[in-house]
Design a protein around this motif. Structure first.
Motif, PDB file in Angstrom:
ATOM      1  N   GLY A  51       0.822  -1.198   0.000  1.00 36.68           N
ATOM      2  CA  GLY A  51       0.000   0.000   0.000  1.00 36.68           C
ATOM      3  C   GLY A  51       0.856   1.248   0.000  1.00 36.68           C
ATOM      4  O   GLY A  51       2.066   1.210   0.209  1.00 36.68           O
ATOM      5  N   VAL A  52       0.201   2.377  -0.183  1.00 32.32           N
ATOM      6  CA  VAL A  52       0.950   3.620  -0.252  1.00 32.32           C
ATOM      7  C   VAL A  52       1.492   4.045   1.098  1.00 32.32           C
ATOM      8  O   VAL A  52       2.312   4.952   1.184  1.00 32.32           O
ATOM      9  N   PHE A  58       4.994   6.174  -5.438  1.00 33.20           N
ATOM     10  CA  PHE A  58       6.348   6.518  -5.001  1.00 33.20           C
ATOM     11  C   PHE A  58       6.398   6.856  -3.517  1.00 33.20           C
ATOM     12  O   PHE A  58       7.481   6.884  -2.925  1.00 33.20           O
ATOM     13  N   LEU A  59       5.249   7.082  -2.896  1.00 30.96           N
ATOM     14  CA  LEU A  59       5.246   7.498  -1.494  1.00 30.96           C
ATOM     15  C   LEU A  59       5.918   6.493  -0.549  1.00 30.96           C
ATOM     16  O   LEU A  59       6.597   6.912   0.399  1.00 30.96           O
ATOM     17  N   PRO A  60       5.783   5.164  -0.762  1.00 30.87           N
ATOM     18  CA  PRO A  60       6.513   4.244   0.104  1.00 30.87           C
ATOM     19  C   PRO A  60       8.030   4.434   0.040  1.00 30.87           C
ATOM     20  O   PRO A  60       8.731   4.224   1.037  1.00 30.87           O
ATOM     21  N   VAL A  61       8.538   4.835  -1.117  1.00 33.27           N
ATOM     22  CA  VAL A  61       9.970   5.113  -1.229  1.00 33.27           C
ATOM     23  C   VAL A  61      10.322   6.313  -0.361  1.00 33.27           C
ATOM     24  O   VAL A  61      11.315   6.300   0.384  1.00 33.27           O
ATOM     25  N   VAL A  62       9.497   7.349  -0.427  1.00 28.20           N
ATOM     26  CA  VAL A  62       9.772   8.540   0.377  1.00 28.20           C
ATOM     27  C   VAL A  62       9.697   8.194   1.863  1.00 28.20           C
ATOM     28  O   VAL A  62      10.486   8.696   2.664  1.00 28.20           O
ATOM     29  N   ARG A  63       8.762   7.339   2.228  1.00 30.89           N
ATOM     30  CA  ARG A  63       8.684   6.925   3.638  1.00 30.89           C
ATOM     31  C   ARG A  63       9.993   6.286   4.079  1.00 30.89           C
ATOM     32  O   ARG A  63      10.480   6.540   5.180  1.00 30.89           O
ATOM     33  N   ARG A  64      10.552   5.457   3.227  1.00 35.23           N
ATOM     34  CA  ARG A  64      11.845   4.832   3.539  1.00 35.23           C
ATOM     35  C   ARG A  64      12.925   5.906   3.715  1.00 35.23           C
ATOM     36  O   ARG A  64      13.737   5.834   4.642  1.00 35.23           O
ATOM     37  N   LEU A  65      12.943   6.906   2.858  1.00 36.97           N
ATOM     38  CA  LEU A  65      13.957   7.958   2.955  1.00 36.97           C
ATOM     39  C   LEU A  65      13.773   8.777   4.229  1.00 36.97           C
ATOM     40  O   LEU A  65      14.755   9.131   4.893  1.00 36.97           O
ATOM     41  N   VAL A  66      12.534   9.071   4.553  1.00 37.95           N
ATOM     42  CA  VAL A  66      12.248   9.891   5.733  1.00 37.95           C
ATOM     43  C   VAL A  66      12.632   9.183   7.025  1.00 37.95           C
ATOM     44  O   VAL A  66      13.057   9.819   7.988  1.00 37.95           O
ATOM     45  N   THR A  67      12.513   7.868   7.060  1.00 36.35           N
ATOM     46  CA  THR A  67      12.703   7.135   8.310  1.00 36.35           C
ATOM     47  C   THR A  67      14.075   6.476   8.431  1.00 36.35           C
ATOM     48  O   THR A  67      14.349   5.818   9.439  1.00 36.35           O
ATOM     49  N   THR A  68      14.943   6.644   7.452  1.00 32.84           N
ATOM     50  CA  THR A  68      16.274   6.048   7.494  1.00 32.84           C
ATOM     51  C   THR A  68      17.299   7.104   7.873  1.00 32.84           C
ATOM     52  O   THR A  68      17.534   8.035   7.112  1.00 32.84           O
ATOM     53  N   LEU A  75      -3.921  10.604  -1.197  1.00 33.51           N
ATOM     54  CA  LEU A  75      -2.785  10.427  -0.293  1.00 33.51           C
ATOM     55  C   LEU A  75      -2.940  11.217   1.007  1.00 33.51           C
ATOM     56  O   LEU A  75      -2.164  11.017   1.940  1.00 33.51           O
ATOM     57  N   THR A  76      -3.942  12.100   1.073  1.00 32.42           N
ATOM     58  CA  THR A  76      -4.174  12.773   2.352  1.00 32.42           C
ATOM     59  C   THR A  76      -4.494  11.765   3.453  1.00 32.42           C
ATOM     60  O   THR A  76      -4.208  12.018   4.628  1.00 32.42           O
TER      61      THR A  76
END
Length: 240
Positions: free
Chosen positions: A2-3, A111-121, A146-147
């Motif tokens: 999921g997103v 692409f939001l799951p990728v950004v989540r990975r970047l934000v949390t690493t 996505l809201t």
């Protein structure tokens, strides 16, 4: 997946990413300044090692790295970002953030799951804030569904996801969803961490450039719930 992106995104194969990373490392390493790197690392609270590249030098090198290359698709953006995040020195992540800022419109809501990975690493404000305002914000604008993910992130125990949710509307101006903005600020008004209290004030201060009266009224109504730091930041340019 999921997103919300709670599973680790896979790094896809990408010939463009191969070229970019080869050029990037070849450009950055000879320009490294170990003495400056130590000073920057200390200033940044030892969050990561640095090469010691100043922003003007780094951006000049970045232009040579991407010169003549084709525009990326979403898989290329994913591969470049994740591979930069796998390198130890922080400047590679700065390259990735700038690259995503330029090409976010070529990415979908997936692409939001990728950004989540970047934000949390290995998160810190230097990467998180730019990703929030310049990558997450445009993704949510392009796909308002996505809201719902932002509503999840604002309640997450990870303070950097919550900070991202607070800051994702930072550049929206007249398009700001004020109900969501003010609701998020109240949702996190009692948070003990400096970075959340600062973000609450920052996003209010930024919206005050568009509607100062709305921010002044919100702060007046909820001053007892908001942290003093948040109040000071929110009213910095408009007063009580």
């Amino acid at each position: 997946m999921g997103v919300t992106g709670k599973r680790t995104p896979r790094t896809p194969d990408s010939a463009l990413a191969d070229t970019v990373l080869e050029r990037l490392i070849a450009a950055y390493l000879p320009a490294a300044d170990p003495e400056r790197a130590g000073a920057i690392r200390a200033y940044m609270k030892d969050i990561a090692p640095f090469l010691g590249l100043t922003a003007p030098i780094r951006r000049a090198l970045d232009r040579t790295v991407v010169e003549g290359l084709p525009l990326p698709d979403e898989a290329d953006c994913t591969a470049i970002a994740l591979r930069c995040w796998d390198l130890p020195e922080r400047e590679y992540r700065y390259f990735a953030v700038d690259y995503l800022r330029r090409h976010v419109r070529r990415c979908s809501s997936g692409f939001l799951p990728v950004v989540r990975r970047l934000v949390t690493t290995e998160p810190w404000w230097d990467t998180v804030d730019l990703l929030a305002a310049h990558v997450v914000g445009p993704l949510v604008t392009a796909d308002p569904k996505l809201t719902a993910v932002m509503d999840e992130w604002i309640a997450d125990d990870d303070l950097w996801l919550a900070r991202t949710a607070l800051l994702h509307q930072l550049r929206y101006k007249e398009r700001t969803d004020t109900e969501r903005l003010f609701g998020y600020c109240l949702r996190q008004s009692g948070h003990p961490d400096f970075f959340i209290r600062k973000a609450v004030g920052w996003c209010l201060r930024e919206y005050a450039k568009t509607d100062p009266e709305a921010v002044r009224a919100f702060v007046a109504e909820h001053r007892e719930r908001l942290a003093p730091l948040s109040v000071r930041e929110a009213l910095k340019n408009i007063g009580d």
